[in-house]
Design a protein around this motif. Structure first.
Motif, PDB file in Angstrom:
ATOM      1  N   GLY A 316      36.195  45.867  32.103  1.00 48.24           N
ATOM      2  CA  GLY A 316      36.301  44.584  31.509  1.00 48.24           C
ATOM      3  C   GLY A 316      35.061  43.843  31.521  1.00 48.24           C
ATOM      4  O   GLY A 316      35.319  42.488  31.030  1.00 48.24           O
ATOM      5  N   PRO A 335      42.456  41.433  29.932  1.00 47.79           N
ATOM      6  CA  PRO A 335      43.668  41.092  29.572  1.00 47.79           C
ATOM      7  C   PRO A 335      44.219  39.671  30.005  1.00 47.79           C
ATOM      8  O   PRO A 335      44.262  39.631  31.267  1.00 47.79           O
ATOM      9  CB  PRO A 335      44.764  42.105  29.975  1.00 47.79           C
ATOM     10  N   GLY A 336      44.533  38.731  29.231  1.00 52.83           N
ATOM     11  CA  GLY A 336      45.009  37.422  29.661  1.00 52.83           C
ATOM     12  C   GLY A 336      43.745  36.517  30.010  1.00 52.83           C
ATOM     13  O   GLY A 336      44.419  35.153  30.348  1.00 52.83           O
ATOM     14  N   TYR A 396      44.174  42.766  36.927  1.00 47.77           N
ATOM     15  CA  TYR A 396      43.882  42.684  35.692  1.00 47.77           C
ATOM     16  C   TYR A 396      44.308  44.141  34.891  1.00 47.77           C
ATOM     17  O   TYR A 396      44.793  44.119  33.795  1.00 47.77           O
ATOM     18  CB  TYR A 396      42.844  42.055  35.126  1.00 47.77           C
ATOM     19  N   THR A 400      47.179  49.156  32.454  1.00 48.39           N
ATOM     20  CA  THR A 400      46.241  48.922  31.298  1.00 48.39           C
ATOM     21  C   THR A 400      45.442  50.373  30.981  1.00 48.39           C
ATOM     22  O   THR A 400      45.457  51.179  31.988  1.00 48.39           O
ATOM     23  CB  THR A 400      45.372  47.926  31.218  1.00 48.39           C
TER      24      THR A 400
END
Length: 404
Positions: A316, A335-336, A396, A400
């Protein structure tokens, strides 16, 4: 209640703003890993001894009163000779103003140049001082995008489209803070042609010009004799003397801007002078031993490579390898995460690692970043990146399918 001026409402300095929370945590006994501020003296770098001796000698010899407003002759002459050495033609000592850091140099130039409502094209991302000065002067900073997908270069067509009748100048930071990018000569030539056509002043902040890894730096003013260019530099970074507040500006092609030069000189007179004893270090810095720079860059290269390797291995996160200085802008694609300031504060509170949020420098809409300063020794960097990676994975990435 005494109300401050409305134009100060937009003055922000993200680099120091996040430190308040770090200081609060430190007061509670937390150990903070500071990767937020570009001061080599906070780490294992030292001001060259011959510069300290020059200032000490100046104090001992009684140079403790006011200096000439534009700087002592020896400093102005040395800066003019340095311009000649790096390929900037026609600079005389009278074209140089010594200032309290490059920050004051920028403020003097912009104050002399701008009327309220005038605009200046500013790099995005860019050093927060630039937009703060725009607010202070009731002028308008118009951001132009540095393209992350192409090594943080700039888009000449975008800049041309942003120009309006109110546009007075374009500001460059090259090498760049916060990205560490260095602009190619061809890009600079295109920018100068645009400035020529649009009648713009080029303000070229080159404070990191000696802190290079592999890519060469081309001084903007070495490429044109028919465009008004003001170059900014100082002792803070390459000469490891941030706290001395020793900077300067140089009117390159000064014959194109005699009235602006005169206005800056009047402003310099009005604020009296830059600190006097430290000015006696400028000539020894520029013309004395330079061995500390390659030694510094050898250590910095290793730290840069460590930073790039660790960031790009963390799910990420990604970073463009910096070509100069000791900064990088890290891209967040987690994410987010829609607020990089909250990411930075959460990271700080949970791990004690302090970065600066990318939104504090400006960034392309829809993107999130943080700036990392990779000045600390490798053991500190390793500890910080271990904590960062663990934080990212735990908060995070559970459940995922991002890269492992």
């Amino acid at each position: 209640m005494v109300r401050p001026a409305k134009h100060i409402e937009n003055v922000r300095y993200a680099i120091r703003n996040v430190v308040a929370e770090a200081n609060r945590l430190e007061a509670q006994g937390r150990r903070i890993l500071f990767l937020n501020i570009g001061d080599p003296l906070k780490f294992d770098f030292q001001t060259p001894p011959h510069l300290i001796e020059a200032v000490h000698r100046a104090m001992r010899d009684g140079h403790n009163g006011y200096a000439p407003s534009a700087g002592i002759p020896a400093a102005r002459e040395a800066i003019a000779r340095e311009c000649t050495r790096i390929g900037i033609p026609g600079v005389a000592p009278s074209d140089v103003v010594v200032t309290s850091g490059a920050s004051e140099a920028l403020e003097l130039a912009l104050t002399a140049l701008l009327e309220p409502g005038d605009s200046v094209l500013l790099p995005c991302p860019g050093y927060p001082l630039y937009s703060a000065l725009m607010a202070k002067l009731s002028a308008r900073g118009v951001p132009y995008t540095l393209d992350e997908e192409h090594g943080w270069t700039l888009d000449l067509e975008e800049i041309d489209a942003l120009c309006t009748p109110s546009t007075r100048a374009l500001l460059l930071c090259n090498p760049n803070n916060p990205t560490g990018a260095v602009l190619d000569r061809k890009v600079l030539e295109g920018l100068l042609e645009l400035a020529r056509r649009r009648g713009l002043v080029i303000l070229s902040d080159e404070i990191y010009d000696k802190l290079l890894y592999d890519k060469a730096h081309t001084p903007t003013a070495s490429l044109a004799t028919d465009v008004p260019i003001i170059t900014f530099n100082g002792l803070s970074k390459a000469y490891v003397a941030c706290g001395w507040r020793m900077g300067w500006l140089v009117f390159c092609n000064s014959h194109l801007m005699p009235e602006l030069k005169s206005a800056v000189m009047r402003l310099a007179d009005a604020r009296l002078c830059a600190p006097a004893p430290q000015q006696y270090a400028i000539q020894p810095a520029l013309e004395g031993p330079q061995e500390h720079i390659p030694e510094m860059m050898k250590r910095m290269r290793s730290r840069r490579d460590l930073m790039v390797r660790r960031i790009n291995a963390t799910p990420g996160l990604s970073v463009v390898e910096p070509a100069a200085a000791f900064y990088a802008m890290v891209r967040l694609q987690l994410p987010g995460v829609t607020d990089d300031e909250q990411f930075v504060l959460s990271l700080l509170r949970e791990t004690g690692v302090l970065f600066v949020h990318g939104s504090g420098f400006g960034q392309k809409a829809g993107t999130q970043h943080f700036r990392v300063v990779f000045l600390p020794p490798e053991d500190i960097l390793t500890m910080a990146f271990d904590r960062l990676e663990a934080f990212v994975r735990e908060r995070y990435l559970t459940g995922t399918h991002l890269k492992a």
